[in-house]
Design an enzyme around this catalytic site. Structure first.
Site, mmCIF file in Angstrom:
data_model
loop_
_atom_site.group_PDB
_atom_site.id
_atom_site.type_symbol
_atom_site.label_atom_id
_atom_site.label_comp_id
_atom_site.label_asym_id
_atom_site.label_seq_id
_atom_site.Cartn_x
_atom_site.Cartn_y
_atom_site.Cartn_z
ATOM 1 N N LYS A 134 0.778 -1.242 0.000
ATOM 2 C CA LYS A 134 0.000 0.000 0.000
ATOM 3 C C LYS A 134 0.813 1.297 0.000
ATOM 4 O O LYS A 134 0.312 2.344 -0.427
ATOM 5 C CB LYS A 134 -0.960 -0.021 1.193
ATOM 6 N N ASP A 154 -8.748 -0.091 6.959
ATOM 7 C CA ASP A 154 -8.849 -1.299 7.791
ATOM 8 C C ASP A 154 -7.454 -1.839 8.077
ATOM 9 O O ASP A 154 -7.299 -2.960 8.528
ATOM 10 C CB ASP A 154 -9.775 -2.349 7.175
HETATM 11 C C1 LIG Z 1 -3.445 -6.624 1.398
HETATM 12 C C2 LIG Z 1 -4.416 -5.934 0.512
HETATM 13 N N1 LIG Z 1 -4.640 -6.434 -0.706
HETATM 14 C C3 LIG Z 1 -5.522 -5.853 -1.536
HETATM 15 C C4 LIG Z 1 -6.219 -4.715 -1.170
HETATM 16 C C5 LIG Z 1 -7.241 -4.163 -2.115
HETATM 17 O O1 LIG Z 1 -7.043 -2.839 -2.485
HETATM 18 P P1 LIG Z 1 -8.298 -1.941 -2.861
HETATM 19 O O2 LIG Z 1 -8.979 -1.560 -1.592
HETATM 20 O O3 LIG Z 1 -7.729 -0.788 -3.601
HETATM 21 O O4 LIG Z 1 -9.199 -2.788 -3.693
HETATM 22 C C6 LIG Z 1 -6.015 -4.168 0.108
HETATM 23 C C7 LIG Z 1 -6.728 -2.969 0.548
HETATM 24 O O5 LIG Z 1 -6.521 -2.433 1.601
HETATM 25 C C8 LIG Z 1 -5.089 -4.792 0.972
HETATM 26 O O6 LIG Z 1 -4.855 -4.335 2.207
#
Ligand SMILES: Cc1ncc(COP(=O)(O)O)c(C=O)c1O
Length: 369
Positions: free
Chosen positions: A72, A98
């Protein structure tokens, strides 16, 4: 409950603010300038692909990204960098999260000597809160769900004159999410010397886990912009109890999903999809599928306990979800039409991303052991 949707995308990118920002991307140069930058590793798991009876399986492991255990920071750091060019006097960044995005905002704000206020919903675990607070953020847990927490962060930012750095967009709030999406492009560009080669990709199908859909949309945008109709097929994977994108595809409009939001895949436990993410997803994704927590666990275990000389990968609940989707499609007979729609067969070369490591160590250990 319907658990999948087969899309017939027009595979066109629209001219709008998000597209303009994505076209001007210079995130890799920016990320390279940061201390601790290293491209993350792309593993090829030959034994697992043989077991799944597909040609090749690649996993891009984001657990080492800037030492933050998730991808992220690619988005938050780049968006903060761009905001501080526009207005260096910003003193405080705020977001709702979250977990992983909040940690990324806290880390990036701290690196720029700025404050951060991070709101988390009621279900966020103490491990995740501690990880965010460890970067000097003020973390405030609300007795609200994710979507309500986002609204609260918006209200407080307006009231207190903080800069809201949300990773989802809505009417009138598109610029910052577009910079976040643009920052994510770094890890697709990192693969241009391997599977994302010049004229055609060396992969056929990509599985992407989705929360609000910003990350998946940046991936779709990347492949459409680079390869047009030659892009790989793209499948979105969500938790069965939190499926804003699947339900929006089924309704043909962006909606707040129904469901009990009970899932171990915390990073994917969101509400309504991002507006600009949704616009790209509906025009560019080939299918969407939901999975149970059991498939996420199975996928975590299969990466943690590799077959023979496959590499061991530490992949968290949300991090392993894309691979969980591949498992479900291959293991369950009834998805024949789905497999045909995306061309999943013994010749397929598949890419998944492990988007986080063991971001909640207690949960991770209880699943692995
Ligand atoms: C580990 C992880 N993978 C995928 C995502 C998905 O990203 P998005 O919310 O942009 O769909 C998140 C979102 O917080 C995440 O924490």
């Amino acid at each position: 409950m319907i658990d999948f949707y087969l899309n017939n995308p027009d595979n066109k990118l629209r001219n709008n603010l998000t597209n303009t920002i994505l076209l001007k991307n210079d995130s890799l140069d920016y990320h390279k300038s940061l201390e601790g930058y290293l491209p993350t590793t792309l593993y090829k798991l030959n034994n697992l692909s043989s077991r799944l009876n597909i040609e090749e399986l690649y996993v891009k492991d984001e657990s080492k990204r800037f030492g933050l255990n998730a991808f992220k920071a690619l988005g938050a750091s780049y968006a903060i960098y761009k905001q501080l060019i526009i207005d260096p006097s910003i003193s405080t960044f705020c977001t709702a999260t979250d977990g992983n995005h909040g940690r990324a905002v806290a880390w990036s704000a701290n690196r720029n000597n700025k404050k951060s206020i991070i709101y988390v919903p009621k279900q966020t675990t103490s491990d995740r809160i501690k990880a965010i607070a460890g970067h000097g953020a003020e973390v405030i847990q609300l007795d609200l769900d994710y979507e309500e927490t986002c609204k609260y962060a918006l209200e407080m930012s307006n009231k207190m004159n903080w800069k809201l750095l949300q990773d989802a967009s809505w009417d009138g709030y598109e610029e910052i999410p577009a910079y976040i999406m643009s920052g994510y492009l770094t890890h697709f560009i990192e693969m241009e010397d391997s599977i994302n080669s010049i004229n055609t990709p060396n992969i056929d199908i990509v599985f992407l886990q989705a929360g609000v859909g910003s990350w998946a949309a940046s991936c779709i945008w990347y492949y459409l912009n680079r390869y047009k109709l030659n892009k790989p097929k793209i499948v979105l994977v969500e938790p069965e109890n939190s499926s804003g994108i699947l339900q929006s595809l089924l309704s043909n409009k962006r909606i707040t999903p129904t469901g009990n939001f009970d899932t171990i895949m915390a990073g994917l436990n969101c509400g309504i999809p991002s507006k600009s993410g949704w616009n790209i997803i509906k025009n560019g994704c080939d299918a969407a599928l939901t999975i149970s927590d059991e498939y996420a666990k199975k996928s975590m275990r299969s990466l943690f306990y590799p077959i023979n000389d496959d590499k061991k990968i530490i992949s968290g609940e949300s991090g392993a979800a894309g691979l969980g989707g591949l498992f479900k499609l291959i293991e369950e007979e009834k998805y024949e039409q789905f497999r045909e729609h995306i061309g999943l067969n013994s010749n397929s070369r598949v890419l998944v991303f492990s988007t986080e490591g063991d971001t909640d160590k207690k949960n991770f250990n209880s699943i692995i052991n």
